[in-house]
Design a protein around this motif. Sequence first.
Motif, PDB file in Angstrom:
ATOM      1  N   TRP A 173       4.561   0.931   7.008  1.00 19.43           N
ATOM      2  CA  TRP A 173       3.295   1.628   6.232  1.00 19.43           C
ATOM      3  C   TRP A 173       3.379   3.432   6.758  1.00 19.43           C
ATOM      4  CZ3 TRP A 173      -2.015  -0.195   5.404  1.00 19.43           C
ATOM      5  CH2 TRP A 173      -2.855   0.224   4.325  1.00 19.43           C
ATOM      6  N   VAL A 174       3.277   4.264   6.887  1.00 20.61           N
ATOM      7  CA  VAL A 174       3.557   5.414   6.777  1.00 20.61           C
ATOM      8  C   VAL A 174       2.361   6.461   6.428  1.00 20.61           C
ATOM      9  CG1 VAL A 174       5.106   5.037   8.593  1.00 20.61           C
ATOM     10  CG2 VAL A 174       5.541   6.596   6.232  1.00 20.61           C
ATOM     11  N   ASN A 175       1.149   7.325   6.831  1.00 18.16           N
ATOM     12  CA  ASN A 175       0.655   8.475   6.154  1.00 18.16           C
ATOM     13  C   ASN A 175       2.168   9.556   5.727  1.00 18.16           C
ATOM     14  OD1 ASN A 175       0.730   9.559   8.778  1.00 18.16           O
ATOM     15  ND2 ASN A 175      -1.465  10.189   8.872  1.00 18.16           N
ATOM     16  N   SER A 176       1.316  10.800   5.287  1.00 17.59           N
ATOM     17  CA  SER A 176       2.386  11.278   4.741  1.00 17.59           C
ATOM     18  C   SER A 176       2.315  12.665   5.987  1.00 17.59           C
ATOM     19  CB  SER A 176       1.373  12.171   3.785  1.00 17.59           C
ATOM     20  OG  SER A 176       0.856  11.386   2.936  1.00 17.59           O
ATOM     21  N   LYS A 177       1.678  12.533   6.712  1.00 17.78           N
ATOM     22  CA  LYS A 177       1.856  13.426   7.609  1.00 17.78           C
ATOM     23  C   LYS A 177       3.955  13.129   8.473  1.00 17.78           C
ATOM     24  CE  LYS A 177       0.903  16.839  10.639  1.00 17.78           C
ATOM     25  NZ  LYS A 177       1.459  18.430  10.432  1.00 17.78           N
ATOM     26  N   ALA A 178       3.334  11.480   8.765  1.00 14.86           N
ATOM     27  CA  ALA A 178       4.930  10.903   9.466  1.00 14.86           C
ATOM     28  C   ALA A 178       5.714  11.093   8.888  1.00 14.86           C
ATOM     29  CB  ALA A 178       4.307   8.945  10.092  1.00 14.86           C
TER      30      ALA A 178
ATOM     31  N   PRO B 131       0.966  -1.123   0.297  1.00 10.13           N
ATOM     32  CA  PRO B 131      -0.356   0.097   0.004  1.00 10.13           C
ATOM     33  C   PRO B 131       0.871   1.354   0.174  1.00 10.13           C
ATOM     34  CG  PRO B 131       0.327  -1.225   2.325  1.00 10.13           C
ATOM     35  CD  PRO B 131       1.120  -1.508   1.112  1.00 10.13           C
ATOM     36  N   THR B 132       0.268   2.876   0.312  1.00  6.91           N
ATOM     37  CA  THR B 132       1.144   3.371  -0.186  1.00  6.91           C
ATOM     38  C   THR B 132       0.704   4.148   1.113  1.00  6.91           C
ATOM     39  OG1 THR B 132      -0.637   5.084  -1.764  1.00  6.91           O
ATOM     40  CG2 THR B 132       0.683   3.744  -2.758  1.00  6.91           C
ATOM     41  N   ALA B 133       0.946   5.786   1.281  1.00  5.26           N
ATOM     42  CA  ALA B 133       1.105   6.350   2.597  1.00  5.26           C
ATOM     43  C   ALA B 133      -0.668   6.968   1.586  1.00  5.26           C
ATOM     44  CB  ALA B 133       1.702   7.671   2.450  1.00  5.26           C
ATOM     45  N   ALA B 134      -0.972   7.420   0.824  1.00  6.55           N
ATOM     46  CA  ALA B 134      -2.124   7.985   0.551  1.00  6.55           C
ATOM     47  C   ALA B 134      -3.283   7.373   0.559  1.00  6.55           C
ATOM     48  CB  ALA B 134      -2.439   8.104  -1.510  1.00  6.55           C
TER      49      ALA B 134
ATOM     50  N   LYS C 225       8.970   9.746  -5.835  1.00  2.00           N
ATOM     51  CA  LYS C 225       8.789   9.822  -4.404  1.00  2.00           C
ATOM     52  C   LYS C 225       8.431   9.095  -3.461  1.00  2.00           C
ATOM     53  CE  LYS C 225       6.409  13.569  -5.190  1.00  2.00           C
ATOM     54  NZ  LYS C 225       5.029  15.282  -4.621  1.00  2.00           N
ATOM     55  N   PRO C 226       8.695   8.687  -2.097  1.00  2.00           N
ATOM     56  CA  PRO C 226       9.014   7.502  -1.784  1.00  2.00           C
ATOM     57  C   PRO C 226       7.410   7.129  -1.077  1.00  2.00           C
ATOM     58  CG  PRO C 226      10.151   9.142  -0.372  1.00  2.00           C
ATOM     59  CD  PRO C 226       9.694   9.729  -1.581  1.00  2.00           C
ATOM     60  N   SER C 227       7.078   6.280  -0.758  1.00  6.39           N
ATOM     61  CA  SER C 227       6.097   5.440  -0.813  1.00  6.39           C
ATOM     62  C   SER C 227       4.661   5.505   0.121  1.00  6.39           C
ATOM     63  CB  SER C 227       5.922   4.108  -1.490  1.00  6.39           C
ATOM     64  OG  SER C 227       5.540   3.131  -1.256  1.00  6.39           O
ATOM     65  N   GLY C 228       6.162   5.558   1.218  1.00  9.62           N
ATOM     66  CA  GLY C 228       5.009   5.132   2.432  1.00  9.62           C
ATOM     67  C   GLY C 228       6.008   3.939   3.157  1.00  9.62           C
ATOM     68  N   ILE C 229       6.093   2.854   2.876  1.00  8.45           N
ATOM     69  CA  ILE C 229       6.583   1.588   2.837  1.00  8.45           C
ATOM     70  C   ILE C 229       8.157   1.644   3.069  1.00  8.45           C
ATOM     71  CG2 ILE C 229       7.312  -0.825   2.582  1.00  8.45           C
ATOM     72  CD1 ILE C 229       3.890  -0.124   3.104  1.00  8.45           C
TER      73      ILE C 229
ATOM     74  N   TYR D 207      -8.271   7.884   5.637  1.00 13.30           N
ATOM     75  CA  TYR D 207      -8.468   7.737   6.409  1.00 13.30           C
ATOM     76  C   TYR D 207      -7.826   8.296   8.041  1.00 13.30           C
ATOM     77  CZ  TYR D 207     -10.180   4.105   4.103  1.00 13.30           C
ATOM     78  OH  TYR D 207     -10.445   3.528   2.770  1.00 13.30           O
ATOM     79  N   VAL D 208      -6.541   9.198   7.899  1.00 10.41           N
ATOM     80  CA  VAL D 208      -5.871  10.216   9.134  1.00 10.41           C
ATOM     81  C   VAL D 208      -5.160  10.908   8.761  1.00 10.41           C
ATOM     82  CG1 VAL D 208      -5.524  10.792  10.814  1.00 10.41           C
ATOM     83  CG2 VAL D 208      -6.910   8.760  10.926  1.00 10.41           C
ATOM     84  N   LYS D 209      -5.555  11.948   8.339  1.00 10.51           N
ATOM     85  CA  LYS D 209      -4.572  12.886   7.509  1.00 10.51           C
ATOM     86  C   LYS D 209      -3.634  13.961   7.806  1.00 10.51           C
ATOM     87  CE  LYS D 209      -7.297  15.891   5.382  1.00 10.51           C
ATOM     88  NZ  LYS D 209      -8.185  16.274   3.098  1.00 10.51           N
ATOM     89  N   ASP D 210      -4.025  14.009   9.554  1.00  8.12           N
ATOM     90  CA  ASP D 210      -3.705  14.946  10.119  1.00  8.12           C
ATOM     91  C   ASP D 210      -2.800  14.530  11.313  1.00  8.12           C
ATOM     92  OD1 ASP D 210      -6.414  14.049  11.222  1.00  8.12           O
ATOM     93  OD2 ASP D 210      -6.849  15.617  12.528  1.00  8.12           O
ATOM     94  N   ARG D 211      -2.749  13.676  11.718  1.00  9.52           N
ATOM     95  CA  ARG D 211      -1.705  12.968  12.421  1.00  9.52           C
ATOM     96  C   ARG D 211      -1.042  11.848  12.337  1.00  9.52           C
ATOM     97  NH1 ARG D 211      -6.604  10.404  17.423  1.00  9.52           N
ATOM     98  NH2 ARG D 211      -4.071  10.165  17.983  1.00  9.52           N
ATOM     99  N   PRO D 212       0.570  11.879  12.879  1.00  5.12           N
ATOM    100  CA  PRO D 212       1.106  11.091  11.997  1.00  5.12           C
ATOM    101  C   PRO D 212       0.484   9.577  12.194  1.00  5.12           C
ATOM    102  CG  PRO D 212       1.661  11.765  13.951  1.00  5.12           C
ATOM    103  CD  PRO D 212       0.664  12.516  13.720  1.00  5.12           C
ATOM    104  N   VAL D 213       0.560   8.343  11.818  1.00  5.42           N
ATOM    105  CA  VAL D 213      -0.263   6.842  11.229  1.00  5.42           C
ATOM    106  C   VAL D 213       1.298   6.064  11.016  1.00  5.42           C
ATOM    107  CG1 VAL D 213      -1.484   5.555  10.526  1.00  5.42           C
ATOM    108  CG2 VAL D 213      -2.076   7.721  11.474  1.00  5.42           C
ATOM    109  N   VAL D 214       1.985   5.332  12.251  1.00  4.74           N
ATOM    110  CA  VAL D 214       3.009   4.121  11.712  1.00  4.74           C
ATOM    111  C   VAL D 214       2.702   2.728  12.026  1.00  4.74           C
ATOM    112  CG1 VAL D 214       5.301   3.441  12.070  1.00  4.74           C
ATOM    113  CG2 VAL D 214       5.208   5.806  12.085  1.00  4.74           C
TER     114      VAL D 214
END
Length: 546
Positions: free
Chosen positions: A164-169, A139-142, A194-198, A147-154
């Motif tokens: 697998w992290v979101n863009s905020k992280a 999967p990707t950060a997008a 660009k880094p995918s989030g993985i 689902y959650v973009k205003d807080r960092p998710v790992v």
Amino acid sequence: MKLLVSLSVLLCSLMVQAKTTMIHNVQGYTPTKQGSVESFSVLVFKDGKVIKTGDDNTLKQFPNAVRIDGKGKTLLPGLVDAHGHIIGLGNNLMRLDVRGSKTVAEVGKRLREYAKQAPEGWILGRGWDQTLWPEKGFPTAADLDRYVKDRPVVLTRVDGHAIWVNSKAMQLAGINTQTQAPAGGEILRLANNKPSGIFIDKAEQLVNTHIPPMSDEQRQRALNKAGEHLLGLGITSAHDAGIAYKTWQLYQQRAEQHTLPIRIYAMLSAADPHLAKMLGQGVIKDKDDFLSMRSVKIYADGALGSRGAALLDDYHDRAGYQGLMLETQNQLENLLKQSFSSGYSAHTHAIGDRANRIVLDSYEKIFKQVGGKLLRNRIEHAQIVHPDDIPRFKALAIIPSMQPIHATSDMHMAEQRLDEQQLRGAYAWQTFLKQGSKIAAGSDFPVELANPFHGLHAAITRMSRTNQPEGGWRAAERLNREQALRAFTLDAAYAAFQEYKLGSLEQGKWADFILLDQDYFKVPISQIDDIQVLQTWLAGSLVYQR
């Protein structure tokens, strides 16, 4: 649903411990040092240790003993999990759990619900496995941003070898197109680079170093949670595969306070910057056998699911790619020397056949230079081993520390990653036993569920919990019931230098035992994974009751 032991039961248990006590009317089984499995109907213990096992004639020999009617239930020694992550399990029980998610959307929905009640700040979770999803791809950060973009998710992959992290992280960690992966790691990228989030293996640290560290109070809670969970599953002793300095301090503190919830054999993490300081304290062992620290956990490669396991040949499903070595052979050899010179064993994670070969080469070279062969060194996982290298485990006295549940969790994914030639030495339990190696069995919790009866079922059937495939996957490597029980008891204890204290209910050993709702040796093998623990006793004290 499990229930905590009540205060009155605990007080009663302490009174029992001080007197000669016998549990009778049980169907008891214990492995023995001679290699057999002994049956008994009466277990006698005092001051936390076994006096003897026997039949009804034993009742007459102890007329003043406290008697407990086992009501015909099955009694086994407390089970030993030879490879797990205790604080990680405790954290997992308190964080977002996405294990078993069948789609990215299912992960997202769990994340969104969790975020509503989670404290402010970073959202951490674990358990995703892209091989269970229809598309099979990473999967990707997008996907998380939806689902959650205003807080960092790992979110850590189920095996712990990718995040697998979101863009905020990524923003908070300063990750951008120019960010490079460290040696032993990989950043998966999008078509625009660009880094995918993985982030795989050592690349995880690019993000993880920005997560606020655990507090001492959180670490205490994680230990308590994990201990409570493991006792409810019949695990009385666990080998903690790679602890950090703060956990090293915590375990010693709790051992001095006599408040460790289970017995712990802890391996120092070779990656911890305080390794030299910890080794400088020498071997640590308490007189009640609740804490033993005399080994170092080293990582050689990554995991198969994230294609981080180091292979001799290309991945079947990724041409030109052979996985990742997390340490060079020179670095491995230096870590072995450092461990052995402190009197510590070296327990090295190796999954792929190239990693296993390099680790065996490293052990062999350092044994010749500085010794250390008698330290009961281990290779943790030993999942994919070239057939030519399996006999080297015996020749070098290396213990294969293996997790039976991995075979049944991995079987479909392994057949995608590897071809038939590469699978010849895969999860080769029976081959190891036939050459005289002892297998120390575990679960690798929280990578897998900690339930040891799932592991016993996998060891004996080589089938999933839905009993597929019929007849078992690569069934020649199945264990029988006696072999599987021994791997989760006496041989696991041997791998920790504890076979004279734990792992069986022989005279003089600690009275660690469990009562079950079904007879492990008589229930159909397809139902072994459904066995429930009714009671768990630790050093002659009742510590869990269902």
